[in-house]
Structures are given as C-alpha cells and as structure tokens.
Design an enzyme around this catalytic site. Sequence first.
Site, PDB file in Angstrom:
ATOM      1  CG  ASP A   5      -2.177   0.887   0.961  1.00  0.00           C
ATOM      2  OD1 ASP A   5      -2.114   1.772   0.076  1.00  0.00           O
ATOM      3  OD2 ASP A   5      -3.192   0.737   1.659  1.00  0.00           O
TER       4      ASP A   5
HETATM    5  C1  BGC Z   1      -5.204   3.158   0.393  1.00  0.00           C
HETATM    6  C2  BGC Z   1      -5.401   2.167  -0.730  1.00  0.00           C
HETATM    7  C3  BGC Z   1      -5.307   2.865  -2.063  1.00  0.00           C
HETATM    8  C4  BGC Z   1      -3.986   3.589  -2.140  1.00  0.00           C
HETATM    9  C5  BGC Z   1      -3.784   4.302  -3.452  1.00  0.00           C
HETATM   10  C6  BGC Z   1      -3.982   4.017   0.203  1.00  0.00           C
HETATM   11  O1  BGC Z   1      -3.934   5.039   1.132  1.00  0.00           O
HETATM   12  O2  BGC Z   1      -5.116   2.456   1.616  1.00  0.00           O
HETATM   13  O3  BGC Z   1      -6.649   1.536  -0.615  1.00  0.00           O
HETATM   14  O4  BGC Z   1      -5.434   1.936  -3.092  1.00  0.00           O
HETATM   15  O5  BGC Z   1      -3.930   4.552  -1.096  1.00  0.00           O
HETATM   16  O6  BGC Z   1      -4.726   5.302  -3.616  1.00  0.00           O
END
Ligand code: BGC
Length: 765
Positions: free
Chosen positions: A287
């Site tokens: 992530d």
């Molecule tokens: C979130 C993810 C997301 C990623 C990219 C993160 O902060 O937890 O779910 O896909 O950002 O936007």
Amino acid sequence: MKKLYVLGTLAACFCAAALAETDRAAPSVREHDKSVFIDKLMKQMTLEEKIGQLNLVSVGPDYTKDAIMADIRAGKVGAMFNTVTRPDIRQMQVQAVEHSRLKIPLLYAYDVVHGHRTIFPINLGMASSWDLDAIALSGRISAEEASADGLNLTFSPTVDVTRDPRWGRVSETFGEDSYLTSRIAGTLIKAYQGDDLASAHSIMASFKHFALYGATEGGRDYNTVDMSPQRMFQDYLAPYKAAVEAGSGSVMVSLNAINGIPSTANRWLLKDLLRDQWGFKGLIISDHGAINELIRHGVAEDGREAAKLAIKAGVDLNMHDDLYGTQLPALLKSGEVSQQEIDDACRYVLSAKYDLGLFKDPYAFLGKPNDPPFDTNAESRLHREAAREVGRKSQVLLKNKGNLLPLEKNGTIAVIGPLAKSQRDVMGNWSAAGMTQQAVSLYQGLANAVGDKATLVYAKGANITDDASILAYLNSYDPAVEVDHRSTEDMIEEAVEVASKADVIVAAVGESQGMAHEASSRAHIDIPNNQRRLIRALKDTGKPLVLVLMNGRPLDLSWESQQADALLETWFSGTEGGNAIADVLFGDYNPSGKLPMTFPRSVGQIPIYYNHLNTGRPFNPKDPGKYTSRYFDEANGPLYPFGYGLSYTTFDLSDITLSSGTLHRNGRLKASVTLKNTGQRAGETVVQLYLRDVTASISRPIKELKNFRKVMLQPGEEEIIDFDISEEDLKFYNADLKYAAEPGAFKVYIGLDSEEVKEQQFRLL
Ligand code: BGC
C-alpha cells in the site's frame, strides 16, 4: 537484526491442506512462452533495471513529471499510479518504450473502486443490491472506461470483511459477511479481467487489503488487528481466498499489523499462506508508503531494514516510497537480500505486464497516436442508464409507515437538507475520475421525475454539521463541503417555512462523502446534531416526513426511525444517484435492496453482527433473565438486521421442505420454500439461506449465510425456490484448524432477512 516471529505452528497446520488445494496443473503453452520470454528479458537486465521494475510511483509535488520522465528513460520506474488520461499515459509510455534501454512498458494503476468516469453506488451500496449481475455490469463498465483511458490495473475490489461501522472504510467494503463478500469479490474480479487480460477492454484486479484490514481495533483506521486463528480463517480470510480463486492478477497488502506483525513485513501472510498454501501467482503490491511505515510500526530501524523486511516477506511492487530503489543495491551487496529475491519480485512484475499484453502492444490501451483528440470527460463516454439501474437496486427501504411511499407525482414536495442539492456527495468517496458536474443530485432527480406535474420547493435547512472543527477536518484537503454561513436557527426557520407550504417533506440527511472515507473513523455514528434539530423541526410541522439517507456506514438511526414516516437508505448512489432515488421514491422502481451490514441501536453495541456465537448464556427476549449475555440499558438486537429491507409489495414465504432429514457425505439435500408476491405490485426480494451447526468441536455461529437468490415476482405470482446443500456448505475451520464438516445436527433457516426465518433440521451422517 530484528527477527519477526511468524505464526509458525499455524502455517504448519495448513501445509497439508494447502498442497491438496493447489495441486497445480502442468503449465500451459502460454505460461511456458511467458516464462521463456521473461527469462530472456531478465538475462539482459542490469540490477538497477530489475529494481526499477519494482518501483510504483505517482506524480506529486516532491516528484515532478519531468523528474519522472527522466527516471522512466533511465529504467528506474516499473509502474505509474494516479495518471489517468490517455495523453499523459501515452507520453510516459513513449519514454519507456522508445527511450529506455530495454523498452519495457510501464503498467498504469489507479483506484477504480466503484466506477471510473461513470460512478456507481459505493461498494456498501452495491452489496445492498445482492444482485451479482448488476455488480458485474458495474465492473465491466469500469473496466471499459478505465482501459479506454489507458489504465491497466485497479486497486479493487476491497474485500475486507468488517463488523465495525465506526471504520470509515466500511463504505469501500461489501459489509460484514464473508460469504456475500466472497461472491461479490469473484464477480467483480471476473468482470474487471474478462476472459482475457490482454484484451484492450480488460483491467487487472488487485484485491485488497491483505489482510484483515476491516478488523482494526475500535474501528480506528490503520489500527492494530489481533485475532484468533479460527476467526481469521472462518470469517475474515475467506473473501481474499475467493479473490485468489477467481484469478485476481494482483493483491494489495494491508497497512495494519496482524498479531503484532505488519502485513507488509509478514512472511507468514504473504509467502506461507498466500503463495504457498493458496497458490497465488500474481503480483503483490505494497500500500501507499507502507514499506516506510514499517519504521513507525516499530519493526524496522530504518529504511534499509524496512526494505529488507518487505522484500523478504514477499512484497514485489513498492508503492510510493521507493525504498527498494534506494536500499536494495546495498542490501544485495551485503548479502542480506539475495539476487533470487530481487529476481522473483521482478519476475512477478514482468509477468503481470506480459499477461496484460503490454509487451505485444504497449499502446493497446491507448488508441492510435494520430487518433483525434480524446475528450476524457465527454458526456458520451458515460453509462448513465447502467448507473441508474445499479443505483436504484442498491437502495434499502428501512421504514414505510402507512405506505407513505411511493409518493405521487403531484402537489407540492418540500426538498430539504444539506445533501439534497449536493452533486459531490451523491458520488461518494473514491470517485476520483468521476466529474462532480456530471452527477445528478437528489433535487435534480426529483425535478426530472415530476416535470411540471408537481411543484418542488427547497431549503438547505442545515449544514452537514455545525461543528467547526469537523468542517475544517472535512475540508482539509479540498473544499469538499460547502458551508452556509447562516446560523443553525436561521436555516431551520427557513426550512420550516418552506416545508409548511408542502404536502410532503423529503429530507436528505446523513453524512458528507468525506465522513466515510479512508482515515475518517467516527466515534459517534449518528446524524450530526444540527441535522437532528432540523429533523425535529420538520417533524413538528406535522407533514409526512421521508428521510432520504445518504451515508457511507451503518448509522445509529434509533432516534430518526422514530421521527420519520419513511426511511430510505440510499448510501452514496453515484453519477445517476438523484434519478435512481427518484425512481424509488415515486415507485418507478420497487425497492429490493437488503442490508449487507447490521445497523446497531447505539455505538455501544459494536461489534454487532448477525453470525455471532451463542454463548453459554444466550439472551432470550421472551425470558430475558438477569445472568444472560445482554446490555441492561439497551435492547439486545440490532435496529435493522443484516439482510433486511422492505418493498412496496409484500411477500409470503412458506415453511421449508427438506428432501431428506439426513445428508450423506458427498450427497446433496434440497431445501425448498415457496415465495409468493401477496401485494399489488411487481417486486424483487432476496431469499436467504442460513445454516447452523448445532454442536461441533468449537462453538459455531447462530447462523451463517450460505446461499441467496434474488427473485422477481408479479402480483399474486409464486415460485418454488430450491437451495442445494452439500457437505461443502457445512465445512469450517475446526478446533485443529482443519477445514472439515463434522457429523451431527444442523439447522436450516430461510428468510427474507437474517432474523425472521423459517426453520428446519437435518443430520450430517
Ligand atoms: C489506500 C489504498 C489505495 C492507495 C492508493 C492508500 O492510502 O489504503 O486503498 O489503493 O492509497 O490510492
């Protein structure tokens, strides 16, 4: 060097089962060709180029487009995030394919969460439809629109099971049930990916957040998860496994720690479970910034150790912090990370690109260079009809006193509330590529529906909240919430004046989309106090009151359910939200949605979920007793149970007929009910099958959803609904964590929600 202890014994327990499950077939010709291609390519790659493939970046103030272009040419970037238009993507792809040494195309990822340009209802809303065809339609359209913009991969679906409405990300999930979530996960992944990932109309799914992110303590985002192995395997891991089985090309690792070990550094989770036991062959993505966060989790001393932990745990693609780029060369040199580990990660990235057909044609998703300029936000690109269809199927009618709904298209209708004219909120969160101006507000939808047959009068009546610090929080990144600077009293006074002239009041109340988002956890899950004051004042007018709820989580509606004559849960229902809600309010569509998550009576009941254990002292409402499992200051059950939702017609469900009172292993049992539409309108409802294992080696839930069918019936029509039950439906992770069915008594329940059910019994021999 720090050592991370994995769930060694647990992993060992599962090895045998794993081998059976992943008994892999001989590689196909395509897999063989892919492997030969990648071997050949990797032989030509320098270490820097291999590490470059592990870098997923996005344009931002610290990393400008020019700097990224230079890094792409130098082979230091493997994938891009947050670049979403054809011209931008083409420009970057040109750098990779025409100006980098090995011409390896980039992969473009984005959060296509509930639609891309056309926004569908938030996921909790889509789950409320219990309509897999409708959900598949949203997935296909998302893939069409996203791939037409040049995107290759979506960070979706979110298959985290959650039992905590305080968590802001419940809006992104499909609710509390692992079976329903698993079915939806499989449906969406297949819809995104189609039959062939290399088709220019498919995108790769990246299910998330692996794992258990929905169980963060106290519903506070990013918080710790601590869980028994039984609960983990039985209730929380199943949808991730279903996503693997559906062939998801990728997975995103969760930000939380599990029993003390952050997922990003969790070798047991990513290697032993995901790769070895479940046989996942796709790409594992961290992530955003998660590798760096291992330092703050307190398992890595610095970036170097964080990168080492992540690559050893099995994270292939490093989103955002580029710790692989900066740390892996030295880690390799010192022998702390092996060439094999880097090669393995690089191979997974290249393999995803190969599967997407990017080596064959890196521009396949981008049209031809001389194509006429492409209007990204053209109205003609939107799939409004489908959005409206899915939007109306996702609404849940919670209350309808005296059949106030559906409304007639005549007289004067007062449209009140902070959400009534909002185009931004109706689309919900994670609607990044959707255009606010293209969304239909509730007011606009009602106006479209009534034309000149009825008069609409409007007042805002309240801000979303009058708490200045919450407003500041909601507007901290962008001015998402429009604030009316009149006093609460003045706004209410105006609303009452407007409402007094009307025959009926439709009030749009609830949350702004930003209140149910990442990092938007709430300790109080009720409608903000100033909106409640508005509701009370509207109620005091004596006019019939319909509350149209817009929100991204189950709210505590105990008080509102007393005030309103009708309550319609619309979630955030997408680009066509206003039209879809109007369809339901005026009866052009008969509501059929059912709650995918329990609505509590108060925040103190959380976690509250339908598939709980019985305890040794279960509460019996008919004979409450003192020493039973209950709150003495609150009723025990939910306000609205899982699976609940009304219709404008009525349905009658017969008793259950079982084809036999016993089930043999490898045999089948048929449970049948007759469903009849006993009302005046055609309508759909969801027939739900639940099972209970009465006595087992561990205590089992009082019921668990095992199947469902959405059925459409004309007035007076009836249909026999059959459900097959086999040993597979009775399996669970037992005291030894073995997935097996145990002989003995089972109960079968069939109902139109999880509480009011018919009951039968059989024995597994
Ligand atoms: C979130 C993810 C997301 C990623 C990219 C993160 O902060 O937890 O779910 O896909 O950002 O936007």
